[in-house]
Design a protein around this motif. Structure first.
Motif, PDB file in Angstrom:
ATOM      1  N   ALA A 116       9.958   2.743  -4.686  1.00 55.05           N
ATOM      2  CA  ALA A 116       8.553   2.356  -4.831  1.00 55.05           C
ATOM      3  C   ALA A 116       7.788   2.690  -3.556  1.00 55.05           C
ATOM      4  O   ALA A 116       8.334   2.614  -2.450  1.00 55.05           O
ATOM      5  N   LEU A 117       6.530   3.052  -3.716  1.00 54.12           N
ATOM      6  CA  LEU A 117       5.679   3.344  -2.572  1.00 54.12           C
ATOM      7  C   LEU A 117       4.923   2.080  -2.189  1.00 54.12           C
ATOM      8  O   LEU A 117       4.246   1.472  -3.014  1.00 54.12           O
ATOM      9  N   MET A 118       5.057   1.686  -0.940  1.00 60.19           N
ATOM     10  CA  MET A 118       4.338   0.513  -0.464  1.00 60.19           C
ATOM     11  C   MET A 118       3.714   0.809   0.887  1.00 60.19           C
ATOM     12  O   MET A 118       4.101   1.749   1.571  1.00 60.19           O
ATOM     13  N   THR A 119       2.722  -0.005   1.230  1.00 57.79           N
ATOM     14  CA  THR A 119       2.029   0.153   2.503  1.00 57.79           C
ATOM     15  C   THR A 119       1.905  -1.199   3.180  1.00 57.79           C
ATOM     16  O   THR A 119       1.471  -2.168   2.559  1.00 57.79           O
ATOM     17  N   ILE A 120       2.321  -1.261   4.421  1.00 52.21           N
ATOM     18  CA  ILE A 120       2.114  -2.460   5.226  1.00 52.21           C
ATOM     19  C   ILE A 120       0.791  -2.277   5.953  1.00 52.21           C
ATOM     20  O   ILE A 120       0.647  -1.395   6.801  1.00 52.21           O
ATOM     21  N   LYS A 121      -0.198  -3.073   5.609  1.00 52.68           N
ATOM     22  CA  LYS A 121      -1.537  -2.919   6.177  1.00 52.68           C
ATOM     23  C   LYS A 121      -1.628  -3.551   7.569  1.00 52.68           C
ATOM     24  O   LYS A 121      -2.205  -2.975   8.475  1.00 52.68           O
ATOM     25  N   PHE A 122      -1.120  -4.770   7.712  1.00 51.77           N
ATOM     26  CA  PHE A 122      -0.956  -5.320   9.061  1.00 51.77           C
ATOM     27  C   PHE A 122       0.243  -6.242   9.089  1.00 51.77           C
ATOM     28  O   PHE A 122       0.655  -6.790   8.073  1.00 51.77           O
ATOM     29  N   CYS A 173       0.257  -6.451   2.530  1.00 51.97           N
ATOM     30  CA  CYS A 173       0.886  -5.222   2.036  1.00 51.97           C
ATOM     31  C   CYS A 173       0.348  -4.859   0.651  1.00 51.97           C
ATOM     32  O   CYS A 173      -0.256  -5.687  -0.034  1.00 51.97           O
ATOM     33  N   THR A 174       0.603  -3.611   0.253  1.00 41.69           N
ATOM     34  CA  THR A 174       0.309  -3.175  -1.112  1.00 41.69           C
ATOM     35  C   THR A 174       1.520  -2.428  -1.651  1.00 41.69           C
ATOM     36  O   THR A 174       2.314  -1.872  -0.888  1.00 41.69           O
ATOM     37  N   GLU A 175       1.653  -2.433  -2.973  1.00 40.34           N
ATOM     38  CA  GLU A 175       2.754  -1.701  -3.609  1.00 40.34           C
ATOM     39  C   GLU A 175       2.321  -1.234  -4.987  1.00 40.34           C
ATOM     40  O   GLU A 175       1.614  -1.952  -5.697  1.00 40.34           O
ATOM     41  N   ASP A 176       2.742  -0.030  -5.353  1.00 42.69           N
ATOM     42  CA  ASP A 176       2.491   0.500  -6.693  1.00 42.69           C
ATOM     43  C   ASP A 176       3.774   0.402  -7.505  1.00 42.69           C
ATOM     44  O   ASP A 176       4.819   0.909  -7.095  1.00 42.69           O
TER      45      ASP A 176
END
Length: 199
Positions: A67-73, A86-89
């Motif tokens: 899965a693709l995820m992003t840690i924003k802070f 965070c966000t995740e698709d």
């Protein structure tokens, strides 16, 4: 056994003994407390506002789910102890396995898409705009049985669990990291991650 005149005085008049020696002990304890408060290493703290735009953050491909995820802070990158973001698709046909966190509360916001959320023994339909608070120790998971991605936005309190993704995932653009079952188990224990069905 001989008892000193000074000690006998304290025994005979315990109030005088307390006043003489009790206050000295209290004073020493307060002094030690003040010393620790004054010279102890202060906690990590970021007292500056942070702005992270849509394309920014630490982009990670998770090891097992891809899965693709992003840690924003995060605590590590921004010195924030209170919360991470965070966000995740979650693509159609995939799911976030049912699990619980031992050390962190979690808030989940469904930014787009629709799916089925598991909370302990319940299953709940969720869709764009749904917000869920998951206290530590509560089983939860999310499944995408639909035809569109679910964009999940989530945060942990306190911050720190996001490093679980860093250790197990691979930064976008880097060669895929391989990890053994034992290495995954070690990070699960380290960050208080428990899967309902062992992986």
């Amino acid at each position: 056994m001989k008892v000193s005149q000074r000690a006998m005085s304290n025994i005979e008049n315990p109030r005088r003994g307390f006043l003489k020696f009790g206050f000295a002990g209290i004073t020493a304890a307060l002094s030690l407390s003040l010393f620790k408060h004054t010279f102890a290493k202060p906690p990590i703290k970021n007292d500056k506002a942070i702005v992270v735009h849509e394309e920014e953050g630490k982009h990670i491909i998770m090891g097992r789910s891809k899965a693709l995820m992003t840690i924003k802070f995060s605590a590590a990158d921004h010195g924030i102890e209170s919360t991470s973001f965070c966000t995740e698709d979650i693509v159609p046909g995939r799911k976030m396995p049912v699990h619980k966190h031992l050390y962190n509360d979690e808030v989940i916001f469904i930014q787009s898409g629709a799916g089925i959320l598991t909370l302990d023994e319940k299953t709940i339909d969720v869709k764009t705009g749904t917000v869920v608070f998951v206290p530590r120790g509560v089983w939860h998971g999310l499944e995408n049985p639909g035809t569109e991605n679910i964009r999940m936005v989530f945060q942990y309190t306190p911050a720190g669990f996001e490093e679980y993704f860093v250790e197990n995932g691979t930064a976008v653009g880097e060669p895929m990291k391989t990890r053994t079952k034992e290495e995954y188990a070690a990070t699960e224990k380290k960050y208080g991650m428990v899967y309902k069905v062992p992986r």
